[in-house]
Enzyme design. Structure first.
Site, short mmCIF file in Angstrom:
data_model
loop_
_atom_site.label_atom_id
_atom_site.label_comp_id
_atom_site.label_asym_id
_atom_site.label_seq_id
_atom_site.Cartn_x
_atom_site.Cartn_y
_atom_site.Cartn_z
N ARG A 137 0.75 -1.26 -0.12
CA ARG A 137 0.00 -0.14 0.06
C ARG A 137 0.93 1.15 0.06
NH1 ARG A 137 -3.23 -3.55 2.85
NH2 ARG A 137 -2.27 -2.83 4.85
N GLY A 197 -0.61 -11.20 9.31
CA GLY A 197 -0.26 -12.71 9.22
C GLY A 197 -0.78 -13.65 10.35
N ASN A 276 -7.64 -7.53 14.48
CA ASN A 276 -8.52 -8.67 15.01
C ASN A 276 -7.79 -9.81 15.81
OD1 ASN A 276 -8.11 -9.38 12.03
ND2 ASN A 276 -8.33 -11.39 13.02
N ASP A 321 -13.87 -10.53 13.39
CA ASP A 321 -12.74 -9.94 12.49
C ASP A 321 -12.81 -8.45 12.44
OD1 ASP A 321 -10.40 -10.01 10.89
OD2 ASP A 321 -11.76 -10.11 9.16
N CYS A 625 -6.86 -22.14 -0.80
CA CYS A 625 -6.95 -21.56 -1.93
C CYS A 625 -7.85 -20.27 -2.05
CB CYS A 625 -7.51 -22.57 -3.12
SG CYS A 625 -7.27 -24.34 -3.04
N CYS A 628 -6.50 -16.64 -2.54
CA CYS A 628 -6.48 -15.56 -3.73
C CYS A 628 -7.21 -15.77 -5.01
CB CYS A 628 -4.96 -16.26 -4.46
SG CYS A 628 -3.64 -15.67 -3.28
N HIS A 629 -8.06 -17.33 -4.76
CA HIS A 629 -8.79 -17.68 -5.93
C HIS A 629 -10.46 -17.45 -5.81
CE1 HIS A 629 -5.66 -19.68 -8.56
NE2 HIS A 629 -5.16 -19.91 -7.58
#
Ligand code: CA
Length: 703
Positions: A137, A197, A276, A321, A625, A628-629
């Site tokens: 960013r 992370g 969170n 969250d 997955c 990203c997907h």
């Protein structure tokens, strides 16, 4: 006068104007420059200066002239994908971070590349790549040094003139899946950074500051307490530990500072917005309840020592969250005749907060969006008034806002002229349900971690799931002033100027200028690709420019995705990424970046989906997955749409990519621990989703 003296005098006479010219051309970017709100020539830091207002005093482009805005130049960025960053503009040079923290310096008048620095983030990340996105960013600048934070956790100082590395420091433990997507911040000779992370494994959020000249650690502060048996790092950790129960340290605790960082020059403090809990569900993390400090808070730390000064927790006992990681804007407000040094904050949870930043006292808190987890905030205690059932204690609950927040990291801006805040607002719900979660047996291994305890990511995100808008908010009256409706969610950050123009781009690919006083749209251009970055403005040789990175990216396009995002046609690699720069009477033609593209799911006649394999595959997909997907295997554009890809059709080809790492250079991680039966299960889930979504689309088309 001797010949020598004459020569010297002549030499001086010759050199003096040149020297003056150089002095004139090079701004010393230090605490004084970063505290100066009146200069408009440069965009010196993430939020333009220390105040994070994203307000520019420039007026050449104003409500009258903005209709003459046109493209001055564009820079194609064919290797980039997710572009979410705020560039910096200093003395006619633009500096920006692209995908994988690749950093460039560009002539702001022409778009000519001056240098490029590739930190080789994918190689450095290694196996940790599975926990990272490519997005960065922003970056920082201090006295001729550009500082970047790489996605794999390094801080790197680069000479602004040459693009050569001065030093590099790993700020995270490489054995843990920390990443950095946020910007570093420089103040008083220190460079400060957070990380992300803690949702990917049991990890403890922290922030750290390093000496700008050497890259050596100056101080570090943990957001959540560790195991009391190991002793506390400082008194604030001991205080925080009293608000946790059970064996929270086994889960890490979370609380990363992944976005909101503000240096406050008037109180020499860093204000950080914390994230969170890890995991989200408090019943797992802290089974006996508790506020769980310093999750979901604004915390003030002494800028020189990192010592705790005060905090305000927006969500005690966070379990949805919710983050306070959104930007923190400094402003002088007149509240009922009292002058206040305020911090303005509109976090995920849907309340707009005004804090007295001299002491952290809550002054105002009101809903700015649809909220049903709490009915209000008690100004006396500073605590939210939670609605019964909001903690999904009785089964399934539909909660507003969702984990995407009523306001995400897409920056808001504040105009001292209007006194209003310009918020990219969104209203999207989420279903929470933890009835099937075994609290006692719950573990957070590195592999197969489900951050959304009780929230499903195995289904498509449908069209019109959300409402969003650009909203002008009065922080004194705590009321909406005007609002412009926008589609879906994930519209980009804003900028406002003394010309009374608000600029914003969004998911439809439209970049627009609005009248800051009433929301009237004054100008717009369609850039032919989704916009996820905020614009900046600056001046070179008397001309005002507006620059914007375009590359649909971030969590809305990756972990969310679904038809809600795919409907716009910004499919993976379908449109070339660009840096656009606009000016009055700009005449350059808009480039052709590639048409809207809608991946067509493959439904092979000879593939029979095994429902039990598909169900197992769904769990694996959500664990690995989906990041990203996209939800339900419907890509929002960050990564290829697996339903339309030939690769998962063949187990051999699928294995070569997923386990063998054949596409690591493209940013597709290697999952060497996935077994053949896991791949088969994911394959069945993808085929199942291809069938289900094709049927749904056919049905919608027939209606
Ligand atoms: Ca989160």
């Amino acid at each position: 006068m001797s010949i020598r003296a004459r020569a010297l005098a002549a030499g001086l006479a010759f050199w003096l104007p040149v020297a003056l010219q150089i002095a004139h051309a090079s701004t010393v970017v230090d605490a004084k420059a970063l505290s100066d709100q009146t200069q408009g020539k440069n965009w010196l830091a993430y939020g333009r200066n220390f105040y994070e207002q994203r307000y520019s005093p420039l007026t050449q482009i104003n409500t009258e002239s903005v209709k003459r805005l046109g493209l001055a130049w564009n820079m194609p960025l064919p290797r980039d994908n997710s572009l979410v960053g705020t560039p910096l503009a200093i003395d006619g040079v633009l500096y920006f971070t692209g995908s994988w923290s690749v950093t460039r310096a560009v002539d702001a008048r022409t778009g000519k590349l001056l240098w490029e620095f590739d930190p080789k983030s994918i190689e450095h990340a290694g196996e940790r790549l599975r926990n990272m996105w490519d997005s960065s960013r922003g970056l920082a600048y201090w006295k001729g040094v550009v500082v970047i934070a790489t996605i794999d956790g390094r801080l790197i100082a680069i000479d602004a003139k040459t693009g050569k590395q001065r030093w590099s420091t790993q700020t995270t433990d490489p054995s843990k899946p920390f990443y950095i997507s946020g910007h570093p911040k420089v103040f008083r000779g220190l460079v400060f950074v957070g990380n992300g992370g803690t949702e990917q494994s049991a990890a403890r959020g922290y922030v750290s500051a390093y000496h700008i000249t050497t890259g050596k650690l100056a101080w570090k502060w943990y957001v959540v307490p560790g195991n009391p048996a190991d002793g506390f790092e400082d008194p604030s950790q001991e205080m925080a530990a009293k608000t946790w129960t059970g064996e929270w340290w086994k889960f890490g605790g979370g609380g990363n500072v992944w976005n909101g960082i503000t240096y406050d020059p008037e109180f020499n403090q860093v204000l950080i917005g914390t994230g969170n809990g890890s995991p989200w569900n408090r019943k797992v993390r802290s089974p006996g309840g508790g506020d769980n400090l310093f999750l979901c808070s604004v915390v003030a730390l002494d800028a020189d020592t990192g010592k705790y000064k005060w905090h305000y927790q927006t969500v005690p006992g966070e379990t949805w969250d919710y983050n306070s990681s959104m930007d923190i804007v400094l402003a002088d407000l007149d509240l009922e005749g009292k002058k206040v040094k305020a911090a303005l904050h509109a976090p995920k949870n849907g309340f707009f907060y005004v804090l007295d930043r001299s002491n952290g006292k809550l002054l105002k808190a009101d809903k700015f969006a649809q909220v049903n987890w709490a009915t209000g905030v008690d100004l006396k205690t500073g605590r939210p008034i939670e609605r019964e059932g909001a903690r999904y204690e009785d089964g399934e609950e539909l909660i507003y806002p969702s984990p995407f927040g009523a306001h995400g990291w897409h920056a808001m801006s504040y105009s001292p002229r209007t006194g209003w805040v310009y918020i990219p607002k969104q209203e999207i719900p989420a279903v929470f349900n933890d009835t099937k979660v075994k609290m006692v047996d719950w573990r957070s291994p590195y592999f197969n971690f489900d951050p959304g305890v009780g929230m499903g990511l195995d289904n498509d995100v449908p069209k019109d799931v959300a409402k969003s808008s650009l909203m002008a908010w009065d922080p004194v009256k705590q009321a909406k002033v005007w609002e412009v409706a926008q589609p879906e969610f994930w519209n980009a950050g804003t900028m406002v100027t003394a010309g009374d123009v608000v600029f914003q781009g969004g998911v439809t690919g439209e970049f627009a200028a609005y009248d800051a006083r009433n929301g009237t749209k004054l100008w717009s251009v369609n850039v032919g690709s989704g916009i996820s970055a905020p614009p900046i403005t600056y001046e070179v040789d008397g001309k005002q420019y507006v620059s914007l990175l375009v590359g649909f990216g971030g969590a809305g396009t990756s972990i969310a995705g679904g038809t809600a995002m795919a409907q716009f046609g910004w499919a993976y690699r379908a449109q070339e990424r660009q840096l656009y720069t606009f000016a009055l009477d700009g005449k350059a033609p808009m480039p052709k970046v590639g048409p809207p593209t809608f991946p067509k799911p493959i439904v092979p006649a000879d593939f029979k989906v095994d429902p039990s394999l598909a169900s197992k595959g769904s769990e694996l997909y959500v664990g690995q997955c989906v990041w990203c997907h996209g939800s339900g295997a419907v890509s929002g554009g960050y990564a290829p749409d697996l339903r339309a890809s030939a690769i998962p059709l063949s187990l051999e080809a699928f294995k070569a990519v997923v386990v063998g790492g054949a596409k690591v250079p493209n940013g597709m991680p290697k999952f060497s621990d996935l077994r053949d039966e896991d791949l088969k299960a994911i394959q069945n889930f993808v085929r199942h989703q291809a069938e289900v979504t094709t049927k749904a689309a056919d049905k919608a088309a027939a209606q």
